[in-house]
Scaffold this active site. Structure first.
Site, PDB file in Angstrom:
ATOM      1  N   HIS A 110       0.860  -1.188   0.000  1.00 58.77           N
ATOM      2  CA  HIS A 110       0.000   0.000   0.000  1.00 58.77           C
ATOM      3  C   HIS A 110       0.889   1.229   0.000  1.00 58.77           C
ATOM      4  CE1 HIS A 110      -3.143   2.827   1.160  1.00 58.77           C
ATOM      5  NE2 HIS A 110      -3.964   1.915   0.700  1.00 58.77           N
ATOM      6  N   ASP A 145      -7.833  -5.774   0.440  1.00 57.21           N
ATOM      7  CA  ASP A 145      -8.303  -6.617  -0.662  1.00 57.21           C
ATOM      8  C   ASP A 145      -7.862  -8.061  -0.543  1.00 57.21           C
ATOM      9  OD1 ASP A 145      -9.628  -4.540  -1.948  1.00 57.21           O
ATOM     10  OD2 ASP A 145      -7.748  -3.788  -2.755  1.00 57.21           O
TER      11      ASP A 145
HETATM   12  N1  CMC Z   1       4.119  -7.736  -4.642  1.00 57.96           N
HETATM   13  C1  CMC Z   1       5.457  -7.723  -4.857  1.00 57.96           C
HETATM   14  N2  CMC Z   1       6.216  -6.612  -4.799  1.00 57.96           N
HETATM   15  C2  CMC Z   1       5.591  -5.449  -4.527  1.00 57.96           C
HETATM   16  C3  CMC Z   1       4.192  -5.393  -4.288  1.00 57.96           C
HETATM   17  C4  CMC Z   1       3.461  -6.584  -4.356  1.00 57.96           C
HETATM   18  N3  CMC Z   1       2.133  -6.585  -4.151  1.00 57.96           N
HETATM   19  N4  CMC Z   1       3.829  -4.119  -4.034  1.00 57.96           N
HETATM   20  C5  CMC Z   1       4.954  -3.387  -4.114  1.00 57.96           C
HETATM   21  N5  CMC Z   1       6.026  -4.205  -4.399  1.00 57.96           N
HETATM   22  C6  CMC Z   1       7.425  -3.770  -4.516  1.00 57.96           C
HETATM   23  C7  CMC Z   1       7.645  -3.065  -5.839  1.00 57.96           C
HETATM   24  O1  CMC Z   1       8.071  -3.957  -6.846  1.00 57.96           O
HETATM   25  C8  CMC Z   1       8.722  -2.065  -5.479  1.00 57.96           C
HETATM   26  O2  CMC Z   1       9.952  -2.726  -5.451  1.00 57.96           O
HETATM   27  P1  CMC Z   1      11.323  -1.955  -5.854  1.00 57.96           P
HETATM   28  O3  CMC Z   1      11.457  -0.860  -4.838  1.00 57.96           O
HETATM   29  O4  CMC Z   1      12.358  -3.007  -5.753  1.00 57.96           O
HETATM   30  O5  CMC Z   1      11.093  -1.430  -7.241  1.00 57.96           O
HETATM   31  C9  CMC Z   1       8.389  -1.682  -4.026  1.00 57.96           C
HETATM   32  O6  CMC Z   1       7.667  -2.814  -3.492  1.00 57.96           O
HETATM   33  C10 CMC Z   1       7.519  -0.425  -3.903  1.00 57.96           C
HETATM   34  O7  CMC Z   1       6.379  -0.592  -4.767  1.00 57.96           O
HETATM   35  P2  CMC Z   1       5.683   0.616  -5.537  1.00 57.96           P
HETATM   36  O8  CMC Z   1       4.874   0.066  -6.656  1.00 57.96           O
HETATM   37  O9  CMC Z   1       6.724   1.653  -5.876  1.00 57.96           O
HETATM   38  O10 CMC Z   1       4.753   1.186  -4.399  1.00 57.96           O
HETATM   39  P3  CMC Z   1       3.469   2.087  -4.618  1.00 57.96           P
HETATM   40  O11 CMC Z   1       3.245   2.799  -3.329  1.00 57.96           O
HETATM   41  O12 CMC Z   1       3.601   2.931  -5.841  1.00 57.96           O
HETATM   42  O13 CMC Z   1       2.291   1.034  -4.909  1.00 57.96           O
HETATM   43  C11 CMC Z   1       0.516  -0.486  -4.638  1.00 57.96           C
HETATM   44  C12 CMC Z   1       1.347   0.635  -3.982  1.00 57.96           C
HETATM   45  C13 CMC Z   1      -0.700  -0.796  -3.751  1.00 57.96           C
HETATM   46  C14 CMC Z   1      -0.016  -0.015  -5.999  1.00 57.96           C
HETATM   47  C15 CMC Z   1       1.398  -1.745  -4.811  1.00 57.96           C
HETATM   48  O14 CMC Z   1       1.846  -2.205  -3.544  1.00 57.96           O
HETATM   49  C16 CMC Z   1       0.675  -2.873  -5.566  1.00 57.96           C
HETATM   50  O15 CMC Z   1       0.694  -2.891  -6.803  1.00 57.96           O
HETATM   51  N6  CMC Z   1       0.027  -3.836  -4.807  1.00 57.96           N
HETATM   52  C17 CMC Z   1      -0.768  -4.861  -5.437  1.00 57.96           C
HETATM   53  C18 CMC Z   1      -2.132  -4.303  -5.828  1.00 57.96           C
HETATM   54  C19 CMC Z   1      -3.031  -4.093  -4.619  1.00 57.96           C
HETATM   55  O16 CMC Z   1      -3.145  -4.954  -3.750  1.00 57.96           O
HETATM   56  N7  CMC Z   1      -3.697  -2.919  -4.591  1.00 57.96           N
HETATM   57  C20 CMC Z   1      -4.684  -2.601  -3.545  1.00 57.96           C
HETATM   58  C21 CMC Z   1      -4.271  -1.443  -2.689  1.00 57.96           C
HETATM   59  S1  CMC Z   1      -5.313  -1.271  -1.232  1.00 57.96           S
HETATM   60  C22 CMC Z   1      -6.874  -0.882  -1.816  1.00 57.96           C
HETATM   61  C23 CMC Z   1      -6.949   0.326  -2.675  1.00 57.96           C
HETATM   62  O17 CMC Z   1      -6.280   1.327  -2.433  1.00 57.96           O
HETATM   63  O18 CMC Z   1      -7.734   0.316  -3.625  1.00 57.96           O
END
Ligand code: CMC
Length: 429
Positions: free
Chosen positions: A306, A363
């Protein structure tokens, strides 16, 4: 945390950046005059360090895993209140007295029907249309049906539009579901509470009596409370940005629904359940955790991570408990729950997830409960949209009343070609 007055010097021009403090949480630097006085902009794709507005609705402490609606902890609201009470709290800022609650419930209930012409609107969709596609269209179309509540400068019309949105979302969501399975629409029944009414509109058929299972209704009501608002997330910011131009509330909420649909946001509940089904059995979990850690593999654990929570999502904790309770009370054994428990355990012990502070989000468990309640995966994000409508509409109303409100207009760092002259097509090549 306290931050003292700050300033920045750009090309010998010193600009004061006033510090603004809220009631709790980090202070902000007010950079509103930066461009006017220095000619430069700030650069923050994804808004990782940028507050876009003042808001008194929802507070999140991502490090501590705290979520408050109008100051009240989510755990207390979910365990002790009901969804319409949360909706009232969102809109009016305080918990209702018994008389206020009864009046609010009555007013919402009186708006549950949709214009009968909407039924025809549905007939234009293919039966296999995704219900989120139908919701984007139908909610946007409400502005074509309710002209008497689209004048955003009229406080009374704003309130009627808010009540209509909260009241009609369950009806439209249930119609989208019924349409997809080829069953007739079920009209709302106003002696039922909000969530029981929704369940009945989804699962009753005209040829049989239908009794709403109170365990289902309570579980779903709790899920709605957990999803009601989450401060300035992507869809809420979309609603605010759409509304900042003066667009009517139905159009703004339709924009929010479109944004919510993406798998990185509300679409994650559908994606998380599909992922659990793909993993299939607990012994496959390690393989998928390895895939999620592999830099060369785009796969992510859906329902993990998140932007704001760098600790366990408090909603996920309640959701996990609710999932176990529902399956136990309904005497359902779902292998996917075992997969989820195993996946959570392995991921939480893994260095990659620990270091990146990736915890289960709401989720991760919600899909298993929604499946147990009888919803197909394609409806999961629709249910999220239904609940989040209260937050969207409260945030929209707050924005309209904010004296500092202006049209949202981010700037950019231009990296395209410099100015050049047009070349006639005959001379190109
Ligand atoms: N599985 C594996 N690696 C992950 C995941 C994951 N679910 N989420 C983040 N990472 C890694 C990502 O690869 C990155 O690694 P590095 O620093 O080596 O490049 C690091 O963690 C930071 O990730 P980010 O994408 O830069 O973080 P963000 O804050 O931009 O994204 C997020 C947040 C929720 C979009 C992301 O964690 C994600 O895609 N999660 C899966 C989708 C999900 O469950 N979304 C629901 C969010 S809660 C409900 C809502 O808000 O709607």
């Amino acid at each position: 945390m306290s931050v003292s007055a700050s300033s920045i010097t750009v090309d010998d021009k010193r600009v004061e950046l006033p510090v603004k403090s809220g009631t709790i949480g980090p202070s902000v630097l007010d950079i509103g005059k930066l461009h006017g006085q220095t000619g430069i902009f700030t650069f923050d794709p994804g808004f990782t360090s940028t507050a876009s507005c003042e808001s008194a609705i929802t507070y999140i402490d991502g490090d501590e895993g705290v979520l408050l609606y109008r100051g009240y902890p989510i755990e207390q609201l979910a365990e002790q209140g009901d969804f319409l009470e949360t909706a009232y709290l969102m809109l009016f800022g305080e918990l209702p007295t018994p008389a206020q609650k009864a009046d609010f419930d009555y007013r919402v209930t009186r708006h549950t029907m949709v214009h009968d012409q909407m039924n025809r609107f549905f007939q234009g969709f293919r039966r296999d249309a995704h219900p989120m596609a139908i919701m984007v269209a139908c909610v946007g179309a409400l502005s074509a049906f309710y002209h008497d509540s689209t004048d955003i400068s009229d406080e009374n019309q704003r309130m009627v539009a808010s009540l209509r949105m909260i009241a009609k979302m369950p009806t439209l969501a249930a119609m989208a579901y019924k349409y997809s399975i080829g069953q007739p629409f079920v009209y709302p029944k106003n002696d039922l509470d909000y969530t029981s009414n929704f369940l009945r509109m989804c699962f009753a058929v005209p040829c049989e009596d239908f009794q709403v299972n109170p365990i289902y209704a309570r579980a779903l009501d709790k899920i709605f409370i957990l999803h009601a608002d989450h401060e300035q997330n992507a869809s809420t910011s979309t609603v605010r940005l759409a509304g900042s131009s003066g667009a009517n509330p139905f159009a703004c909420i339709a924009a929010g629904i479109a944004c919510l649909w993406g798998p990185a946001h509300g679409g994650a509940n559908e994606a998380a359940l599909k992922m659990l089904m793909e993993i299939g059995t607990p012994d496959n979990v390690a393989k998928y955790v390895a895939k999620a850690k592999d830099k060369n593999d785009p796969f992510r654990l859906m329902g993990f991570g998140h932007r704001v929570y760098k600790n366990y999502d408090p909603r996920a904790r309640i959701m996990q408990k609710t999932t176990h309770e529902v399956l136990k009370e309904l005497n359902i054994k779902d292998d996917l729950l075992e997969v989820a428990v195993q996946l959570e355990k392995i991921a939480l012990e893994d260095e990659y997830f620990i270091e990146k502070k990736l915890y289960p989000n709401i989720d991760f468990y919600s899909g298993i409960t929604l499946k147990a309640l009888g919803f197909p995966t394609s409806m999961f994000t629709v249910l999220f949209a239904l609940a989040r409508t209260t937050g969207w509409i409260a945030q929209w109303a707050e924005m309209i009343q904010d004296p500092a409100q202006k049209i949202g207009r981010p700037r950019q760092l231009y990296v395209g070609p410099e100015q050049r002259d047009y070349v006639n097509i005959a001379q190109r090549g």
